[in-house]
Design a protein around this motif. Structure first.
Motif, PDB file in Angstrom:
ATOM      1  N   HIS A  21      45.791  32.003  45.940  1.00 58.28           N
ATOM      2  CA  HIS A  21      44.369  31.664  45.883  1.00 58.28           C
ATOM      3  C   HIS A  21      43.705  32.418  47.027  1.00 58.28           C
ATOM      4  CE1 HIS A  21      46.622  28.067  44.494  1.00 58.28           C
ATOM      5  NE2 HIS A  21      45.758  28.162  43.487  1.00 58.28           N
ATOM      6  N   THR A  23      39.862  34.280  48.646  1.00 53.65           N
ATOM      7  CA  THR A  23      38.439  34.579  48.569  1.00 53.65           C
ATOM      8  C   THR A  23      38.308  36.087  48.732  1.00 53.65           C
ATOM      9  OG1 THR A  23      38.094  34.393  50.953  1.00 53.65           O
ATOM     10  CG2 THR A  23      37.827  32.365  49.637  1.00 53.65           C
ATOM     11  N   TYR A  44      34.637  42.364  46.026  1.00 52.04           N
ATOM     12  CA  TYR A  44      33.959  41.433  45.109  1.00 52.04           C
ATOM     13  C   TYR A  44      33.931  41.998  43.694  1.00 52.04           C
ATOM     14  CZ  TYR A  44      32.050  37.849  48.241  1.00 52.04           C
ATOM     15  OH  TYR A  44      31.905  36.791  49.093  1.00 52.04           O
ATOM     16  N   LEU A  47      37.426  41.925  42.107  1.00 51.10           N
ATOM     17  CA  LEU A  47      37.838  40.570  41.737  1.00 51.10           C
ATOM     18  C   LEU A  47      37.143  40.127  40.449  1.00 51.10           C
ATOM     19  CD1 LEU A  47      37.916  38.889  45.261  1.00 51.10           C
ATOM     20  CD2 LEU A  47      39.879  39.279  43.750  1.00 51.10           C
ATOM     21  N   HIS A  48      35.870  40.413  40.332  1.00 50.53           N
ATOM     22  CA  HIS A  48      35.145  40.027  39.117  1.00 50.53           C
ATOM     23  C   HIS A  48      35.604  40.841  37.904  1.00 50.53           C
ATOM     24  CE1 HIS A  48      32.550  36.959  40.744  1.00 50.53           C
ATOM     25  NE2 HIS A  48      32.364  37.721  41.808  1.00 50.53           N
ATOM     26  N   ARG A  51      38.803  39.264  36.880  1.00 50.86           N
ATOM     27  CA  ARG A  51      38.521  37.988  36.216  1.00 50.86           C
ATOM     28  C   ARG A  51      38.078  38.221  34.769  1.00 50.86           C
ATOM     29  NH1 ARG A  51      34.123  35.901  34.770  1.00 50.86           N
ATOM     30  NH2 ARG A  51      32.850  37.116  36.194  1.00 50.86           N
ATOM     31  N   ARG A  57      41.539  33.740  37.640  1.00 56.99           N
ATOM     32  CA  ARG A  57      40.666  32.616  37.329  1.00 56.99           C
ATOM     33  C   ARG A  57      39.771  32.391  38.534  1.00 56.99           C
ATOM     34  NH1 ARG A  57      43.513  27.085  36.201  1.00 56.99           N
ATOM     35  NH2 ARG A  57      41.701  25.877  36.674  1.00 56.99           N
ATOM     36  N   GLU A  58      38.481  32.222  38.329  1.00 57.31           N
ATOM     37  CA  GLU A  58      37.556  31.985  39.428  1.00 57.31           C
ATOM     38  C   GLU A  58      37.293  30.490  39.546  1.00 57.31           C
ATOM     39  OE1 GLU A  58      33.225  33.486  41.106  1.00 57.31           O
ATOM     40  OE2 GLU A  58      33.843  34.033  39.096  1.00 57.31           O
ATOM     41  N   ALA A  66      33.711  31.328  46.423  1.00 55.74           N
ATOM     42  CA  ALA A  66      34.476  31.422  45.184  1.00 55.74           C
ATOM     43  C   ALA A  66      35.908  31.764  45.551  1.00 55.74           C
ATOM     44  CB  ALA A  66      33.885  32.482  44.278  1.00 55.74           C
ATOM     45  N   TYR A  67      36.830  31.029  44.992  1.00 55.57           N
ATOM     46  CA  TYR A  67      38.250  31.326  45.154  1.00 55.57           C
ATOM     47  C   TYR A  67      38.736  31.949  43.856  1.00 55.57           C
ATOM     48  CZ  TYR A  67      38.384  28.399  49.330  1.00 55.57           C
ATOM     49  OH  TYR A  67      38.165  27.876  50.573  1.00 55.57           O
ATOM     50  N   PHE A  68      39.682  32.864  43.970  1.00 53.78           N
ATOM     51  CA  PHE A  68      40.259  33.523  42.807  1.00 53.78           C
ATOM     52  C   PHE A  68      41.736  33.180  42.764  1.00 53.78           C
ATOM     53  CE2 PHE A  68      36.431  35.747  43.780  1.00 53.78           C
ATOM     54  CZ  PHE A  68      35.885  36.024  42.538  1.00 53.78           C
TER      55      PHE A  68
END
Length: 120
Positions: A21, A23, A44, A47-48, A51, A57-58, A66-68
């Motif tokens: 997990h 950020t 960022y 990560l998006h 996702r 999963r965000e 937001a944690y990923f």
């Protein structure tokens, strides 16, 4: 998704070991510590992108970060508030009852349960 050098480095940091997990700030600090020149905005964006591709999963835990999660299976989380740490709860360890009927034309895909913890 094109495998750029920066995406490959970030993917290695994210998926190299066990489920994690993170950020964006945490992953950015790891990349910089590993000698990678990457902006926080790139982290960022990556990560998006991961996702959207279904690789992460965000989780919006407290509205400020937001944690990923690299574990995209159906599971929930403990959140240690004083540390900002997430810990997986197995998918079958929590039962949710009384779920309302979703509006017409929609379906429930997942219910996120976050159990907040304080150190004693």
């Amino acid at each position: 998704m094109r495998p750029t050098r920066q995406r490959m480095v970030l993917a290695t940091l994210l998926f190299g070991d066990a489920d994690r997990h993170v950020t964006a700030e945490m992953l950015h600090a790891e990349a910089v510590a590993a000698g990678e020149r990457v902006s926080l905005a790139t982290v960022y964006n990556t990560l998006h992108q991961f996702r959207r591709a279904g690789l992460l999963r965000e989780l919006a835990i407290d509205g400020t970060k937001a944690y990923f999660d690299t574990n995209t299976s159906n599971h929930n989380h403990f959140f240690i508030e004083s540390e900002g740490t997430l810990i997986d709860i197995p998918g079958d360890a929590i039962r949710v009852g009384g779920v309302p009927q979703p509006p017409p034309g929609t379906r429930i895909v997942h219910i996120d349960v976050v159990v907040r913890l304080a150190k004693t």
